[in-house]
Scaffold this active site. Structure first.
Site, PDB file in Angstrom:
ATOM      1  N   HIS A   1       0.502  18.603 -33.890  1.00 32.28           N
ATOM      2  CA  HIS A   1      -0.771  17.870 -34.053  1.00 32.28           C
ATOM      3  C   HIS A   1      -1.505  17.923 -32.720  1.00 32.28           C
ATOM      4  O   HIS A   1      -1.127  17.252 -31.767  1.00 32.28           O
ATOM      5  CB  HIS A   1      -0.509  16.411 -34.445  1.00 32.28           C
ATOM      6  CG  HIS A   1      -1.759  15.620 -34.670  1.00 32.28           C
ATOM      7  ND1 HIS A   1      -2.001  14.913 -35.819  1.00 32.28           N
ATOM      8  CD2 HIS A   1      -2.859  15.415 -33.898  1.00 32.28           C
ATOM      9  CE1 HIS A   1      -3.172  14.318 -35.742  1.00 32.28           C
ATOM     10  NE2 HIS A   1      -3.721  14.602 -34.582  1.00 32.28           N
TER      11      HIS A   1
ATOM     12  N   HIS B   1      -5.517  18.360 -30.688  1.00 38.34           N
ATOM     13  CA  HIS B   1      -6.979  18.497 -30.661  1.00 38.34           C
ATOM     14  C   HIS B   1      -7.351  19.402 -29.490  1.00 38.34           C
ATOM     15  O   HIS B   1      -7.096  19.054 -28.338  1.00 38.34           O
ATOM     16  CB  HIS B   1      -7.655  17.130 -30.467  1.00 38.34           C
ATOM     17  CG  HIS B   1      -7.376  16.185 -31.588  1.00 38.34           C
ATOM     18  ND1 HIS B   1      -8.201  16.090 -32.693  1.00 38.34           N
ATOM     19  CD2 HIS B   1      -6.357  15.323 -31.806  1.00 38.34           C
ATOM     20  CE1 HIS B   1      -7.691  15.194 -33.536  1.00 38.34           C
ATOM     21  NE2 HIS B   1      -6.581  14.719 -33.021  1.00 38.34           N
ATOM     22  N   LEU B   2      -7.946  20.538 -29.800  1.00 30.24           N
ATOM     23  CA  LEU B   2      -8.388  21.451 -28.733  1.00 30.24           C
ATOM     24  C   LEU B   2      -9.889  21.368 -28.499  1.00 30.24           C
ATOM     25  O   LEU B   2     -10.397  21.932 -27.543  1.00 30.24           O
ATOM     26  CB  LEU B   2      -8.010  22.896 -29.067  1.00 30.24           C
ATOM     27  CG  LEU B   2      -6.544  23.292 -28.882  1.00 30.24           C
ATOM     28  CD1 LEU B   2      -6.336  24.737 -29.338  1.00 30.24           C
ATOM     29  CD2 LEU B   2      -6.094  23.119 -27.445  1.00 30.24           C
TER      30      LEU B   2
ATOM     31  N   ASN C   1     -11.282  18.261 -36.749  1.00 25.40           N
ATOM     32  CA  ASN C   1     -12.382  17.277 -36.664  1.00 25.40           C
ATOM     33  C   ASN C   1     -13.386  17.615 -35.562  1.00 25.40           C
ATOM     34  O   ASN C   1     -13.623  16.837 -34.648  1.00 25.40           O
ATOM     35  CB  ASN C   1     -11.848  15.847 -36.499  1.00 25.40           C
ATOM     36  CG  ASN C   1     -10.988  15.652 -35.265  1.00 25.40           C
ATOM     37  OD1 ASN C   1     -10.358  16.592 -34.790  1.00 25.40           O
ATOM     38  ND2 ASN C   1     -10.960  14.448 -34.738  1.00 25.40           N
TER      39      ASN C   1
ATOM     40  N   LYS D   1      -6.051  18.602 -43.868  1.00 25.53           N
ATOM     41  CA  LYS D   1      -5.993  17.297 -43.212  1.00 25.53           C
ATOM     42  C   LYS D   1      -6.833  16.264 -43.942  1.00 25.53           C
ATOM     43  O   LYS D   1      -8.019  16.484 -44.196  1.00 25.53           O
ATOM     44  CB  LYS D   1      -6.496  17.458 -41.771  1.00 25.53           C
ATOM     45  CG  LYS D   1      -6.620  16.172 -40.985  1.00 25.53           C
ATOM     46  CD  LYS D   1      -5.256  15.614 -40.579  1.00 25.53           C
ATOM     47  CE  LYS D   1      -5.384  14.241 -39.953  1.00 25.53           C
ATOM     48  NZ  LYS D   1      -5.002  14.179 -38.565  1.00 25.53           N
TER      49      LYS D   1
ATOM     50  N   HIS E   1      -3.950  11.281 -41.786  1.00 20.14           N
ATOM     51  CA  HIS E   1      -4.175  10.213 -40.822  1.00 20.14           C
ATOM     52  C   HIS E   1      -3.992   8.932 -41.638  1.00 20.14           C
ATOM     53  O   HIS E   1      -4.877   8.556 -42.402  1.00 20.14           O
ATOM     54  CB  HIS E   1      -5.585  10.305 -40.226  1.00 20.14           C
ATOM     55  CG  HIS E   1      -5.843   9.241 -39.203  1.00 20.14           C
ATOM     56  ND1 HIS E   1      -6.067   9.514 -37.885  1.00 20.14           N
ATOM     57  CD2 HIS E   1      -5.857   7.886 -39.321  1.00 20.14           C
ATOM     58  CE1 HIS E   1      -6.227   8.370 -37.223  1.00 20.14           C
ATOM     59  NE2 HIS E   1      -6.110   7.372 -38.072  1.00 20.14           N
TER      60      HIS E   1
ATOM     61  N   HIS F   1       1.268  11.231 -36.564  1.00 21.48           N
ATOM     62  CA  HIS F   1       1.284  10.181 -35.546  1.00 21.48           C
ATOM     63  C   HIS F   1       1.682   8.821 -36.111  1.00 21.48           C
ATOM     64  O   HIS F   1       0.912   7.868 -36.074  1.00 21.48           O
ATOM     65  CB  HIS F   1      -0.041  10.092 -34.781  1.00 21.48           C
ATOM     66  CG  HIS F   1      -1.297  10.198 -35.612  1.00 21.48           C
ATOM     67  ND1 HIS F   1      -1.523   9.408 -36.702  1.00 21.48           N
ATOM     68  CD2 HIS F   1      -2.374  10.997 -35.502  1.00 21.48           C
ATOM     69  CE1 HIS F   1      -2.691   9.711 -37.216  1.00 21.48           C
ATOM     70  NE2 HIS F   1      -3.226  10.680 -36.509  1.00 21.48           N
TER      71      HIS F   1
ATOM     72  N   LEU G   1      -6.185   6.284 -31.524  1.00 16.40           N
ATOM     73  CA  LEU G   1      -6.025   5.894 -32.918  1.00 16.40           C
ATOM     74  C   LEU G   1      -5.031   6.829 -33.600  1.00 16.40           C
ATOM     75  O   LEU G   1      -5.141   8.033 -33.411  1.00 16.40           O
ATOM     76  CB  LEU G   1      -7.370   5.949 -33.647  1.00 16.40           C
ATOM     77  CG  LEU G   1      -8.356   4.822 -33.265  1.00 16.40           C
ATOM     78  CD1 LEU G   1      -9.719   5.078 -33.881  1.00 16.40           C
ATOM     79  CD2 LEU G   1      -7.812   3.458 -33.703  1.00 16.40           C
TER      80      LEU G   1
ATOM     81  N   ASP H   1      -0.773  14.818 -30.599  1.00 17.08           N
ATOM     82  CA  ASP H   1      -2.096  14.216 -30.788  1.00 17.08           C
ATOM     83  C   ASP H   1      -2.852  14.157 -29.462  1.00 17.08           C
ATOM     84  O   ASP H   1      -3.676  13.256 -29.246  1.00 17.08           O
ATOM     85  CB  ASP H   1      -1.994  12.818 -31.424  1.00 17.08           C
ATOM     86  CG  ASP H   1      -3.322  12.352 -32.009  1.00 17.08           C
ATOM     87  OD1 ASP H   1      -4.245  13.178 -32.131  1.00 17.08           O
ATOM     88  OD2 ASP H   1      -3.437  11.160 -32.338  1.00 17.08           O
TER      89      ASP H   1
ATOM     90  N   HIS I   1     -11.058  13.499 -24.160  1.00 17.75           N
ATOM     91  CA  HIS I   1     -12.456  13.052 -24.095  1.00 17.75           C
ATOM     92  C   HIS I   1     -12.817  13.022 -22.621  1.00 17.75           C
ATOM     93  O   HIS I   1     -11.974  12.656 -21.795  1.00 17.75           O
ATOM     94  CB  HIS I   1     -12.626  11.633 -24.647  1.00 17.75           C
ATOM     95  CG  HIS I   1     -12.477  11.509 -26.125  1.00 17.75           C
ATOM     96  ND1 HIS I   1     -13.460  11.896 -27.011  1.00 17.75           N
ATOM     97  CD2 HIS I   1     -11.470  11.039 -26.884  1.00 17.75           C
ATOM     98  CE1 HIS I   1     -13.056  11.653 -28.257  1.00 17.75           C
ATOM     99  NE2 HIS I   1     -11.846  11.148 -28.207  1.00 17.75           N
TER     100      HIS I   1
ATOM    101  N   ALA J   1     -11.499   7.009 -28.733  1.00 21.27           N
ATOM    102  CA  ALA J   1     -10.050   6.944 -28.920  1.00 21.27           C
ATOM    103  C   ALA J   1      -9.439   8.308 -28.615  1.00 21.27           C
ATOM    104  O   ALA J   1      -9.909   9.315 -29.122  1.00 21.27           O
ATOM    105  CB  ALA J   1      -9.741   6.559 -30.356  1.00 21.27           C
TER     106      ALA J   1
END
Ligand SMILES: [Zn+2]
Length: 346
Positions: free
Chosen positions: A13, A15-16, A41, A99, A136, A174, A219, A247, A251, A263
């Site tokens: 899991h 996020h790139l 996302n 997802k 999620h 997660h 989150l 996860d 940011h 988050a």
């Protein structure tokens, strides 16, 4: 000197992001991990196989030369997702999972599913063709307390869905509560869970004690201590239903340190050091490989990695940067609040 050699891990899991952020963070994943499930996302989200193919191309283009890293692509489920497109994506080998974000659950999820009935045609197709659904697992209605969202999701959405479609493979991503762990353990088949690095280390005090600490806000939000203990026990148990999904979610600092902070916690760079610390503390170093390198591929029906990495325990603490600089801006690195002595040998 203490050391441990394990198969090269995967991140189930991740996020790139995209653009300058993607370029700034990808090396931190490709350094230690062979593969990762890439979250869809983006703005706009990765909804069709065509979107996923284009995003995969951008990831491969951003990869440092010589790094071997396989992004495993996912589609963002909407109420209008086309079952034929999903099946085509699986058949071509491009798509590893779909997802489900309940609308409004986290960063860029406003286009998610409001009415699960509307997504049933695609979920039925996925059950038939054996394509896993990553969830999620939180409800998002304002009458449910944010610390109870996972437990309520299991009861009101996930369990009814699994009873309706027992053949659907579901990854509860997660997991943050004992309720989630117990629910996964109670299932005989077709249910597994990923656990992040940071939820093994922090409880909700990290966010709230001594001042608001936005870099520990993510989150699903970290919960009470007894939930963290349940996650630790599951992760270090060797139980094949639990595996690593960091996860890691970058940011830039201005979007974390403000009146309405985003988050997400950034852990790609020091996850393996943190995990070795956690597993050593729980006398489970011999089960780190199961959690980080074996259970995930078994669940997703993929081969395990042939390459190995070696973690060594150094006398002096290993220093990780407090922030990384990206073309999009600075990103603060997860601070586990204890010195890290385990280091991936390069
Ligand atoms: Zn995520």
């Amino acid at each position: 000197m203490q050391s441990i050699t394990i198969r090269r891990p995967d991140d189930w899991h991740l996020h790139l992001r995209d653009g300058a952020m993607l370029e700034g963070v990808i090396a931190d994943s490709s350094r230690d991990f062979a593969r990762a499930i890439i979250m869809p996302n983006l703005v706009p989200p990765v909804v069709t196989t065509e979107d996923a193919e284009a995003y995969r191309g951008r990831i491969m283009a951003a990869l440092p030369k010589g790094d071997r890293f396989e992004p495993l692509m996912t589609l963002y489920l909407t109420e209008h997702t086309d079952p034929d497109d999903v099946e085509k994506g699986k058949e071509s080998g491009l798509i590893t999972a779909v997802k489900l974000y309940p609308a409004g659950a986290t960063t860029n999820s406003h286009g998610g599913v409001r009415d699960i009935d509307k997504a049933m045609p695609v979920l039925e197709r996925m059950a038939r063709i054996g394509l896993p659904l990553c969830v999620h697992g939180e409800v998002t209605t304002s009458d449910v307390d944010i610390f109870d969202r996972e437990a309520v999701f299991i009861e009101t959405v996930l369990d009814p869905l699994r009873k309706r479609l027992p053949e659907l493979k579901v990854t509860m991503e997660h997991v943050t509560t004992k309720d989630g762990i117990d629910y996964i353990k109670s299932a005989e088949r077709n249910l597994a869970g990923s656990i992040t690095t940071h939820h093994l280390i922090i409880n909700r005090n990290a966010i709230l004690v001594g001042g608001i600490r936005p870099h520990y806000y993510c989150l699903p939000v970290a919960k009470r201590e007894h939930h963290r203990v349940a996650l630790r026990q599951a992760a270090t148990s060797g139980d094949a239903r639990f595996f690593l999904g960091t996860d890691s979610a970058p940011h830039v600092d201005p979007l974390k340190e403000c009146g309405c902070g985003c988050a997400g916690i950034y852990t790609s760079i020091n996850t393996m050091s943190c995990l070795a610390h956690v597993f050593e503390q729980d006398n489970a170093l011999d089960r780190l490989e199961a959690f980080a390198s074996l259970n995930g591929p078994a669940w997703y029906g993929l081969p395990i990695n042939e390459e190995r990495i070696t973690l060594v325990k150094r006398a002096e603490p290993v220093s990780f940067p407090v922030k990384i600089e990206t073309g999009a801006g600075p990103v603060t690195v997860f601070d586990p609040m204890f010195p890290l002595h385990w280091d991936v040998e390069r």
